[in-house]
Design an enzyme around this catalytic site. Structure first.
Site, PDB file in Angstrom:
ATOM      1  N   SER A 142       0.871  -1.183   0.000  1.00  0.00           N
ATOM      2  CA  SER A 142       0.000   0.000   0.000  1.00  0.00           C
ATOM      3  C   SER A 142       0.901   1.224   0.000  1.00  0.00           C
ATOM      4  O   SER A 142       2.062   1.150   0.416  1.00  0.00           O
ATOM      5  CB  SER A 142      -0.873  -0.020   1.263  1.00  0.00           C
ATOM      6  OG  SER A 142      -1.294   1.279   1.629  1.00  0.00           O
ATOM      7  N   TYR A 155      -1.917  -0.961  10.150  1.00  0.00           N
ATOM      8  CA  TYR A 155      -2.085  -1.231   8.718  1.00  0.00           C
ATOM      9  C   TYR A 155      -0.790  -0.918   7.964  1.00  0.00           C
ATOM     10  O   TYR A 155      -0.308  -1.720   7.155  1.00  0.00           O
ATOM     11  CB  TYR A 155      -3.245  -0.384   8.192  1.00  0.00           C
ATOM     12  CG  TYR A 155      -3.567  -0.581   6.727  1.00  0.00           C
ATOM     13  CD1 TYR A 155      -4.282  -1.693   6.298  1.00  0.00           C
ATOM     14  CD2 TYR A 155      -3.161   0.350   5.773  1.00  0.00           C
ATOM     15  CE1 TYR A 155      -4.589  -1.876   4.964  1.00  0.00           C
ATOM     16  CE2 TYR A 155      -3.464   0.181   4.434  1.00  0.00           C
ATOM     17  CZ  TYR A 155      -4.178  -0.938   4.035  1.00  0.00           C
ATOM     18  OH  TYR A 155      -4.475  -1.105   2.702  1.00  0.00           O
TER      19      TYR A 155
HETATM   20  N1  LIG Z   1      -8.565   0.506  -1.741  1.00  0.00           N
HETATM   21  C1  LIG Z   1      -7.386   1.109  -1.588  1.00  0.00           C
HETATM   22  O1  LIG Z   1      -7.235   2.334  -1.804  1.00  0.00           O
HETATM   23  C2  LIG Z   1      -6.197   0.294  -1.154  1.00  0.00           C
HETATM   24  C3  LIG Z   1      -4.985   0.958  -0.944  1.00  0.00           C
HETATM   25  C4  LIG Z   1      -3.868   0.218  -0.575  1.00  0.00           C
HETATM   26  C5  LIG Z   1      -3.953  -1.166  -0.455  1.00  0.00           C
HETATM   27  N2  LIG Z   1      -5.135  -1.790  -0.648  1.00  0.00           N
HETATM   28  C6  LIG Z   1      -5.157  -3.232  -0.468  1.00  0.00           C
HETATM   29  O2  LIG Z   1      -5.892  -3.843  -1.505  1.00  0.00           O
HETATM   30  C7  LIG Z   1      -6.333  -5.133  -1.064  1.00  0.00           C
HETATM   31  C8  LIG Z   1      -7.787  -5.306  -1.475  1.00  0.00           C
HETATM   32  O3  LIG Z   1      -8.582  -4.418  -0.677  1.00  0.00           O
HETATM   33  P1  LIG Z   1      -9.805  -3.584  -1.271  1.00  0.00           P
HETATM   34  O4  LIG Z   1      -9.414  -2.160  -1.225  1.00  0.00           O
HETATM   35  O5  LIG Z   1     -10.250  -4.176  -2.533  1.00  0.00           O
HETATM   36  O6  LIG Z   1     -10.863  -3.800  -0.061  1.00  0.00           O
HETATM   37  P2  LIG Z   1     -12.158  -4.719   0.045  1.00  0.00           P
HETATM   38  O7  LIG Z   1     -12.588  -4.586   1.460  1.00  0.00           O
HETATM   39  O8  LIG Z   1     -13.130  -4.339  -1.023  1.00  0.00           O
HETATM   40  O9  LIG Z   1     -11.625  -6.199  -0.234  1.00  0.00           O
HETATM   41  C9  LIG Z   1     -10.918  -6.941   0.742  1.00  0.00           C
HETATM   42  C10 LIG Z   1     -11.416  -8.375   0.699  1.00  0.00           C
HETATM   43  O10 LIG Z   1     -10.627  -9.152   1.619  1.00  0.00           O
HETATM   44  C11 LIG Z   1     -11.517 -10.054   2.276  1.00  0.00           C
HETATM   45  N3  LIG Z   1     -10.957 -10.469   3.558  1.00  0.00           N
HETATM   46  C12 LIG Z   1     -10.842  -9.743   4.696  1.00  0.00           C
HETATM   47  N4  LIG Z   1     -10.323 -10.494   5.674  1.00  0.00           N
HETATM   48  C13 LIG Z   1     -10.128 -11.745   5.146  1.00  0.00           C
HETATM   49  C14 LIG Z   1      -9.634 -12.955   5.679  1.00  0.00           C
HETATM   50  N5  LIG Z   1      -9.258 -13.070   6.957  1.00  0.00           N
HETATM   51  N6  LIG Z   1      -9.530 -14.020   4.849  1.00  0.00           N
HETATM   52  C15 LIG Z   1      -9.931 -13.932   3.554  1.00  0.00           C
HETATM   53  N7  LIG Z   1     -10.438 -12.809   3.001  1.00  0.00           N
HETATM   54  C16 LIG Z   1     -10.524 -11.720   3.801  1.00  0.00           C
HETATM   55  C17 LIG Z   1     -12.802  -9.264   2.457  1.00  0.00           C
HETATM   56  O11 LIG Z   1     -13.907 -10.108   2.716  1.00  0.00           O
HETATM   57  C18 LIG Z   1     -12.894  -8.530   1.141  1.00  0.00           C
HETATM   58  O12 LIG Z   1     -13.607  -9.286   0.182  1.00  0.00           O
HETATM   59  C19 LIG Z   1      -6.101  -5.148   0.452  1.00  0.00           C
HETATM   60  O13 LIG Z   1      -4.949  -5.906   0.746  1.00  0.00           O
HETATM   61  C20 LIG Z   1      -5.871  -3.697   0.785  1.00  0.00           C
HETATM   62  O14 LIG Z   1      -5.090  -3.525   1.958  1.00  0.00           O
HETATM   63  C21 LIG Z   1      -6.257  -1.092  -0.987  1.00  0.00           C
END
Ligand SMILES: NC(=O)c1ccc[n+]([C@@H]2O[C@H](COP(=O)([O-])OP(=O)(O)OC[C@H]3O[C@@H](n4cnc5c(N)ncnc54)[C@H](O)[C@@H]3O)[C@@H](O)[C@H]2O)c1
Length: 261
Positions: A142, A155
């Protein structure tokens, strides 16, 4: 583009946001995909969105923080696909709070799901990836790993750990033909950033009520009109996990619309 024809991929966090968009992108490019998520409802949503391509999609309920669940989920995935060529570790949660008010349980939960979960899935999939074709892993760091994001110490620490671990893995398994890279998304609309996560685990509490919002003035994308869609990241992940990324390993790609330069 059909970069995923004949390719077998496992995507964690495949029930929402960027993970779901990655599943749909790999299917659209001809792949066979296992979407794993702790949220059954999220996985059902992914199947619905896959349409006709759902014939090439298998879903597995898996908690990446639970060793037995990961062992069982990965075994199911490898059996369903008859092997494994690509793994995307998108599962993750965000928790925000003042650090002096953060409980040990909350801090450890974030580390457990994001960092330890990534380790567990990597460890369990390496044997199959060793036998795979053009094997590649994409982990989720991230922008918070390198740039200050207040109220998100756990985080940020988890994402920094994932990024460092990815470099170590790239070195350790280059000889085995497995590539490891990470992406650093930022300012992407998803369940995590709009609080509508498929699982309650991903829709953690928002910023503290008395958060100093001026600290976020620096965290705005230079490109576009605001947050970008999850498909913006999925396209880059699909490239890194395909043979188009065949000479890329041990690095990270920032996808944040110029929030950070
Ligand atoms: N959205 C952003 O701006 C952003 C920025 C930096 C990093 N990320 C990273 O992107 C990745 C995807 O996140 P997103 O933004 O799509 O969020 P999101 O919440 O839409 O998706 C995350 C998914 O992970 C699943 N999850 C959570 N805990 C879990 C577990 N213990 N076992 C299995 N699945 C689990 C959730 O059910 C969900 O479907 C994450 O690793 C997040 O940290 C996102």
């Amino acid at each position: 583009m059909n970069r995923y024809e004949g390719r077998r991929a496992l995507v964690t966090g495949g029930g929402s946001g960027i993970g779901q968009a990655t599943v749909l992108r790999m299917l659209a490019e001809g792949g066979r995909v296992v979407a794993a998520d702790v949220s059954e409802a999220g996985l059902a949503d992914t199947v619905a969105k896959a349409g006709d391509a759902a014939t090439r999609l298998t879903t597995v309920v898996m908690d990446v923080a639970d060793e037995d669940s990961v062992k069982a989920g990965v075994a199911t995935a490898v059996q369903a696909l008859g092997g494994l060529d690509a793994v995307v570790n998108a599962a993750g949660i965000l928790r925000s709070s003042h650090t002096h008010e953060t409980t040990l349980a909350s801090f450890e939960q974030v580390l457990r799901i994001n960092l330890v979960g990534t380790f567990l899935v990597v460890r369990e999939t390496i044997p199959a990836l060793r036998e795979g074709n053009g094997a590649a892993v994409v982990n989720f760091s991230s922008t918070s790993a390198m740039f200050a994001h207040p109220y998100m110490a756990a985080y940020a620490a988890s994402k920094g750990g994932i990024q460092s671990m990815t470099h170590a893995l790239a070195s350790e398994y280059a000889g085995a033909g497995i590539r490891f890279n990470s992406v650093q998304p930022g300012s992407i609309s998803s369940g995590m950033t709009d609080g509508s996560g498929a699982s309650k685990q991903s829709a953690g509490p928002g910023l503290p009520a008395d958060a100093d919002m001026s600290l976020f003035m620096k965290l705005a994308p230079a490109l576009g009109q605001g947050f970008a869609g999850p498909e913006t990241v999925a396209g880059v992940v699909a490239m890194l996990a395909s043979d188009d990324g065949a000479f890329i390993t041990g690095t990270e790609v920032r996808i944040d619309g110029g929030t950070h330069f």
